[in-house]
Scaffold this active site. Structure first.
Site: not given
Ligand SMILES: [Cu+2]
Length: 604
Positions: A270, A354
């Site tokens: 990540d 988004y």
């Protein structure tokens, strides 16, 4: 099997765990226990990140080789987890490395936020920010001046603060506001422009309210679920069904995925200010994915380091991809065609406004493609009307700023082994001369990139520029070095001024290509800690030693993504826009490697 069938991957492999296998729930709990015993987990400590610390490539390769010669052989690399711990009462931020193999904390570093930056935003920050901002008298007064007196109808968006010299080592966010008149209202339609609350997440207070200007809150609804906004649903779309009556052509054993001549393992990590994988979507068959789908679940730890499972997080399937090759021969009359097919490994994540889909495609001819799908909603502000260069008006008084999406892929290349080098390849017209009397010859110019500083490169569409990663040890049948070529899209690099804060903080984005000597500690193109970092970390720092990259173990970094001037058609929800790159074999095979692909059916 039918088109509605789903296959669940069996997480348990027959063999021993692979060093790149994602951390399991039991491993997360065990790592947490080790940290607790070391006194690192007081009541006010949260996990801003928690994940597998990938072993060095050499260790993984050695383990793979040992298993190939003697399955079950011991000697797995040290199994480690990395945790970013934030004490939400003191602000102390710690980067911790835990060895599960040895049952101990192997590294513990306390960050200096002024030079190292801050840890990523944690989940509870969203709720905390809304609660504190809504209670702040100065912010409430700014809202009241705009006629907004019911703060329960104002939603807040905690934006990462960047680094503009006003942070003084604070862990902070800048909070913008949107009106949501009722629970179903679409808040992005109604930005409250001109006001930003500066929130200290540790002191838990607003320390500054900037109230610069007043523009009307745009009123038009953007709620695309509302039939009054979208109109009646269209008709005439008859069903498309995809079926693979004999099932898919790949096999999945644990995380070992095999398809045609490809084999791969999945490991995820990540990155960023809010993180990306943490917000992975749970996918729904028939909605997000169509056909014969295999899903993998993802284990995602929460703010307390407790593992949770996101069902159907990673989607694996095969797709028909049109024509692979085709030819009708004018001399021998043979007319043949073959279908292209690709293996697709993908996931979707929602980061604020988004939604991003990350898709990796593996093709029958050896091509690898990365595609990022961008959808979701535009980040909005008020629009002053008229010609305004900084944003597009997408609804009355509603603007969406011009912006860029810049991704950076860390491509840990091993083309035919570890000894690799990178060449820049340009096309040009050859000069007129005895060899080229009519001036119509085209040539390729190949330049070997010798050191890290020489390998900071920009794309050039006017020259069809590509970069070729060659093996410096293996050759094809003509004695040329086997290679894979990176084909970029050549969109603009970071357009912000070189003197800007973002330019320093996102140095990776100022060029399309960087090449570094492999170093297991160099994993993130903007450095390990992006949030509020003052700049200079990541790729510009990695290449400071200007190491030799010619014929060694290298990493190719590629920055890509579009400059986005929003279109009216992208409001209130945006049809997918795509960006990405391709890696294609270039003299890696001795001829077309797909001559053995059978015709799609007996009459072809
Ligand atoms: Cu955009």
């Amino acid at each position: 099997m039918t088109d509605t069938a789903t296959v669940r991957a069996d997480a348990a492999s027959a063999g021993p765990p692979h060093p790149l296998d994602p951390a399991t729930p039991a491993e997360y709990l065990s790592g947490r226990q080790i940290m607790a015993e070391a006194g690192l987990l007081s009541e006010s400590v949260r996990f801003a990140y928690y994940g597998l610390d990938e072993p060095a490539r050499g260790e993984v390769l050695a383990w793979d080789a040992a298993q190939a010669s003697r399955p079950g052989a011991p000697g797995a690399p040290d199994r480690r987890l990395r945790a970013f711990l934030i004490d939400v009462s003191s602000g102390e931020s710690t980067d911790v490395l835990v060895s599960l193999t040895r049952g101990e904390v192997v590294r513990r570093r306390v960050l200096d936020p002024r030079t190292d930056g801050q840890l990523p935003i944690i989940t509870e920050d969203f709720a905390v920010a809304e609660q504190i901002v809504r209670a702040d008298p100065q912010w409430r007064a700014a809202m009241a001046r705009r006629g907004l007196t019911d703060v329960t109808k104002i939603r807040t968006c905690p934006l990462t603060a960047g680094s503009f010299g006003d942070e003084e080592g604070r862990r902070m966010v800048r909070v913008l506001a949107f009106v949501q008149a009722d629970p179903h209202d679409y808040a992005w339609s109604h930005p409250v422009d001109g006001v930003a609350a500066y929130l200290d997440l540790i002191e838990r207070r607003v320390f500054k309210v900037v109230d610069e200007f007043e523009l009307p809150v745009p009123a038009e609804s953007g709620d695309y679920d509302d039939s009054a906004v979208r109109g009646p649903l269209r008709t005439g779309l008859r069903p498309i069904e995809i079926s693979q009556p004999e099932g898919p052509s790949f096999t999945l054993d644990g995380t070992s995925l095999r398809w045609q001549n490809w084999s791969m393992r999945q490991a995820y990590f990540d990155s960023g200010e809010y993180l990306v994988g943490k917000w992975v979507n749970s996918l729904e068959l028939g909605c997000d994915c169509l056909g014969e789908i295999t899903y993998l679940d993802a284990t995602i730890p929460d703010d307390f380091g407790r593992p949770g499972v996101v069902r159907n997080a990673i989607c694996i399937h095969e797709e028909d991809h049109g024509i692979l090759w085709k030819h009708t021969d004018i001399f021998n009359g043979s007319a043949q065609s073959r279908r292209q097919r690709r293996l697709v490994v993908s996931f979707f994540t929602t980061v604020g406004n988004y939604d991003y889909g990350f898709y990796w495609y593996f093709y029958l001819d050896g091509t690898i493609e990365c595609e990022v799908k961008m959808t979701g909603t535009l980040f909005t502000a008020a629009h002053p009307g008229g010609d305004y260069p900084y944003s597009a008006q997408v609804a009355p008084g509603l603007g969406a700023p011009v912006h860029q999406h810049l991704f950076c892929a860390r491509l840990d290349m091993s083309v035919d082994g570890l000894a690799n080098a990178v060449e820049e390849v340009d096309f040009s017209g050859a000069p007129v001369g005895p060899d080229n009397p009519h001036g119509n010859a085209i040539i390729q110019t190949v330049t070997r990139l010798g050191t890290e500083s020489e390998a900071v490169r920009r794309a050039d569409a006017s020259r069809g520029r590509t970069w070729r990663v060659i093996s410096t040890e293996r050759e094809n049948r003509f004695g040329q070095q086997t290679a894979y070529t990176l084909h970029p899209e050549a969109a603009p690099v970071l357009l912000a001024d070189p003197s800007s804060s973002i330019s320093a903080r996102a140095g990776f984005a100022t060029n399309h290509v960087w090449v570094t000597r492999y170093d297991p500690a160099q994993r993130y193109p903007a450095g390990d800690f992006v949030n509020q970092h003052p700049g200079g970390a990541g790729l510009p720092a990695f290449i400071a030693g200007d190491r030799d990259i010619n014929g060694t173990d290298i990493v190719l970094w590629h920055t890509f993504g579009p400059a986005h001037f929003p279109r009216l058609e992208e409001w209130p929800v945006m049809p997918v826009a795509r960006c990405g790159f391709m890696l294609r074999p270039t003299g890696f095979f001795d001829r077309n490697p797909t001559l053995d692909v059978p015709p799609p059916s007996s009459h072809c």
